[in-house]
Design an enzyme around this catalytic site. Structure first.
Site, PDB file in Angstrom:
ATOM      1  N   SER A 154      35.458  45.634  45.352  1.00  0.00           N
ATOM      2  CA  SER A 154      34.615  46.835  45.238  1.00  0.00           C
ATOM      3  C   SER A 154      33.906  47.075  46.561  1.00  0.00           C
ATOM      4  O   SER A 154      33.692  46.134  47.340  1.00  0.00           O
ATOM      5  CB  SER A 154      33.561  46.627  44.147  1.00  0.00           C
ATOM      6  OG  SER A 154      32.574  47.631  44.202  1.00  0.00           O
TER       7      SER A 154
ATOM      8  N   TYR B 160      26.932  41.502  39.901  1.00  0.00           N
ATOM      9  CA  TYR B 160      28.252  42.121  40.081  1.00  0.00           C
ATOM     10  C   TYR B 160      28.659  42.154  41.563  1.00  0.00           C
ATOM     11  O   TYR B 160      29.790  41.813  41.916  1.00  0.00           O
ATOM     12  CB  TYR B 160      28.221  43.535  39.513  1.00  0.00           C
ATOM     13  CG  TYR B 160      29.488  44.347  39.715  1.00  0.00           C
ATOM     14  CD1 TYR B 160      30.579  44.188  38.864  1.00  0.00           C
ATOM     15  CD2 TYR B 160      29.590  45.284  40.742  1.00  0.00           C
ATOM     16  CE1 TYR B 160      31.733  44.937  39.041  1.00  0.00           C
ATOM     17  CE2 TYR B 160      30.730  46.036  40.924  1.00  0.00           C
ATOM     18  CZ  TYR B 160      31.804  45.863  40.075  1.00  0.00           C
ATOM     19  OH  TYR B 160      32.949  46.611  40.260  1.00  0.00           O
TER      20      TYR B 160
HETATM   21  P1  NAD Z   1      37.671  49.871  33.016  1.00  0.00           P
HETATM   22  O1  NAD Z   1      36.547  49.668  32.086  1.00  0.00           O
HETATM   23  O2  NAD Z   1      38.650  50.901  32.697  1.00  0.00           O
HETATM   24  O3  NAD Z   1      38.469  48.522  33.237  1.00  0.00           O
HETATM   25  C1  NAD Z   1      37.891  47.250  33.173  1.00  0.00           C
HETATM   26  C2  NAD Z   1      38.696  46.441  32.181  1.00  0.00           C
HETATM   27  O4  NAD Z   1      38.271  45.076  32.239  1.00  0.00           O
HETATM   28  C3  NAD Z   1      38.507  46.856  30.736  1.00  0.00           C
HETATM   29  O5  NAD Z   1      39.402  47.870  30.375  1.00  0.00           O
HETATM   30  C4  NAD Z   1      38.769  45.560  29.978  1.00  0.00           C
HETATM   31  O6  NAD Z   1      40.077  45.564  29.460  1.00  0.00           O
HETATM   32  C5  NAD Z   1      38.704  44.485  31.049  1.00  0.00           C
HETATM   33  N1  NAD Z   1      37.807  43.392  30.663  1.00  0.00           N
HETATM   34  C6  NAD Z   1      36.465  43.322  30.821  1.00  0.00           C
HETATM   35  N2  NAD Z   1      36.021  42.155  30.301  1.00  0.00           N
HETATM   36  C7  NAD Z   1      37.102  41.488  29.835  1.00  0.00           C
HETATM   37  C8  NAD Z   1      37.293  40.232  29.191  1.00  0.00           C
HETATM   38  N3  NAD Z   1      36.277  39.402  28.949  1.00  0.00           N
HETATM   39  N4  NAD Z   1      38.558  39.881  28.819  1.00  0.00           N
HETATM   40  C9  NAD Z   1      39.605  40.710  29.062  1.00  0.00           C
HETATM   41  N5  NAD Z   1      39.481  41.905  29.684  1.00  0.00           N
HETATM   42  C10 NAD Z   1      38.239  42.275  30.053  1.00  0.00           C
HETATM   43  O7  NAD Z   1      37.000  50.125  34.442  1.00  0.00           O
HETATM   44  P2  NAD Z   1      37.603  50.160  35.927  1.00  0.00           P
HETATM   45  O8  NAD Z   1      36.545  50.803  36.728  1.00  0.00           O
HETATM   46  O9  NAD Z   1      38.981  50.684  35.952  1.00  0.00           O
HETATM   47  O10 NAD Z   1      37.593  48.622  36.330  1.00  0.00           O
HETATM   48  C11 NAD Z   1      38.699  47.987  36.932  1.00  0.00           C
HETATM   49  C12 NAD Z   1      38.233  47.182  38.120  1.00  0.00           C
HETATM   50  O11 NAD Z   1      37.770  48.060  39.132  1.00  0.00           O
HETATM   51  C13 NAD Z   1      37.099  46.208  37.846  1.00  0.00           C
HETATM   52  O12 NAD Z   1      37.370  44.974  38.475  1.00  0.00           O
HETATM   53  C14 NAD Z   1      35.915  46.861  38.516  1.00  0.00           C
HETATM   54  O13 NAD Z   1      34.948  45.909  38.922  1.00  0.00           O
HETATM   55  C15 NAD Z   1      36.587  47.530  39.677  1.00  0.00           C
HETATM   56  N6  NAD Z   1      35.826  48.601  40.322  1.00  0.00           N
HETATM   57  C16 NAD Z   1      35.577  49.763  39.665  1.00  0.00           C
HETATM   58  C17 NAD Z   1      34.852  50.766  40.298  1.00  0.00           C
HETATM   59  C18 NAD Z   1      34.549  52.071  39.618  1.00  0.00           C
HETATM   60  O14 NAD Z   1      33.770  52.855  40.173  1.00  0.00           O
HETATM   61  N7  NAD Z   1      35.093  52.357  38.464  1.00  0.00           N
HETATM   62  C19 NAD Z   1      34.397  50.573  41.607  1.00  0.00           C
HETATM   63  C20 NAD Z   1      34.680  49.383  42.249  1.00  0.00           C
HETATM   64  C21 NAD Z   1      35.401  48.411  41.595  1.00  0.00           C
END
Ligand code: NAD
Ligand code: MG
Length: 291
Positions: free
Chosen positions: A183, A196
């Protein structure tokens, strides 16, 4: 043809609290994971990929893109996300690719081992591992940040990729690729994401150290560092609802990214033609220029 300014939604958005882990199908506007728009170019033909958090958000966009590029795909997610996951499974199968659904909680070491074993046995091998699942719950003050919450963030974002990757390495051969989702928080941490942000910095160090370790085996390890992307993570406690309403506004492009806009980075990092890229962190943040 739609212009950049009209193609993707811009803030303000409605406040829309959901309980963790949230559903993409309940968001408004619906996130764009490339369901209608992503066009494959045969860049991953015959590959077998495991994607954690493949039900929604960035992971779903990667799953759709990988299937359209010719890969068979296994996705992991939490049981509460079954309805989102089934939409992804149907989209992968619509491409004529094998789709494997493996629900379960990756904060448990034993499940992480089972996850990899099931993915390998049902896909018939493994070429690409995408450590993408993540946990993000904002907290205003270190005085209020509980050990339980800190632990959940570290277990999901740091321990699980370690456990899953350790189990997967035994099955990866020359030409395989590991891609971790870090991130912008690794480089510019927010005050309200104390735990985080630390985990996302861990993802960067893990990527760089592991790339050195696995390079001699011909296995590449890279990370993607997203800026603000419109996903369930942000609306189910990742940000306060006032910030959800203005999510992405501070990016020079003036809006959050949609998951479909980052999937091409994961394709590129997995594809054979990018064979000298390893130990890299590729940022996609709408112009902020974080890394
Ligand atoms: P999202 O909620 O769609 O995806 C996150 C997924 O993590 C969930 O769908 C869930 O299936 C999984 N998860 C969480 N806890 C879990 C557990 N205990 N066991 C199994 N699965 C679990 O959101 P996203 O934003 O697509 O997140 C994906 C990645 O992107 C993450 O690592 C997040 O930190 C990173 N990220 C997102 C952003 C943003 O702005 N959305 C920015 C930077 C990084
Ligand atoms: Mg989800």
């Amino acid at each position: 043809m739609s212009t950049e300014k009209s193609r993707f939604p811009r803030p303000p958005f409605d406040q829309q609290p959901q309980q963790f882990p949230g559903l993409a199908s309940a968001m408004h506007p619906l996130p764009d994971h490339g369901e209608k728009s992503y066009q494959g170019r045969e860049r991953l033909v015959g590959k077998k990929a495991l994607i954690t958090g493949g039900d929604s958000g960035i992971g779903r966009a990667v799953a759709i893109a990988y299937a359209r590029e010719g890969a068979d795909v296994a996705i992991n997610y939490l049981p509460a996300e079954e309805s989102d996951a089934q939409e992804v499974i149907a989209l992968i199968r619509a491409e004529g690719r094998k789709a494997v659904a493996i629900p379960g909680d990756i904060t448990h070491e034993d499940f992480c081992k089972t996850l990899v074993e099931r993915a390998v046995s049902e896909l018939g091998g493994l070429d690409i591992l995408v450590n993408n699942a993540g946990h993000q719950q904002f907290c205003e003050s270190i005085s209020e940040l509980t050990t339980e919450s800190f632990d959940a963030t570290f277990k999901t974002n740091v321990y699980a990729p370690f456990w899953i990757t350790r189990a997967a390495v035994a099955h990866l051969g020359e030409g395989a690729a590991i891609i971790n989702t870090s991130s912008v928080q690794a480089f510019k941490p927010s005050d309200i994401l104390l735990d985080y942000a630390q985990t996302k910095a861990c993802n960067v160090a893990f990527t760089k150290a592991l790339a050195k370790q696995l390079g001699p085996k011909g296995i590449r390890v890279n990370a993607v560092a997203p800026g603000p992307y419109w996903t369930p993570l942000q609306v189910c406690g990742g940000q306060p609802q006032e910030k959800v309403a203005h999510f992405g506004e501070e990016a020079p492009l003036g809006r959050p990214g949609q998951p479909v806009e980052i999937a091409p980075l994961y394709v590129t990092l997995a594809a054979d033609e990018n064979s000298f890229a390893s130990g890299q962190v590729w940022c996609s943040d709408g112009g902020t220029g974080t890394a």
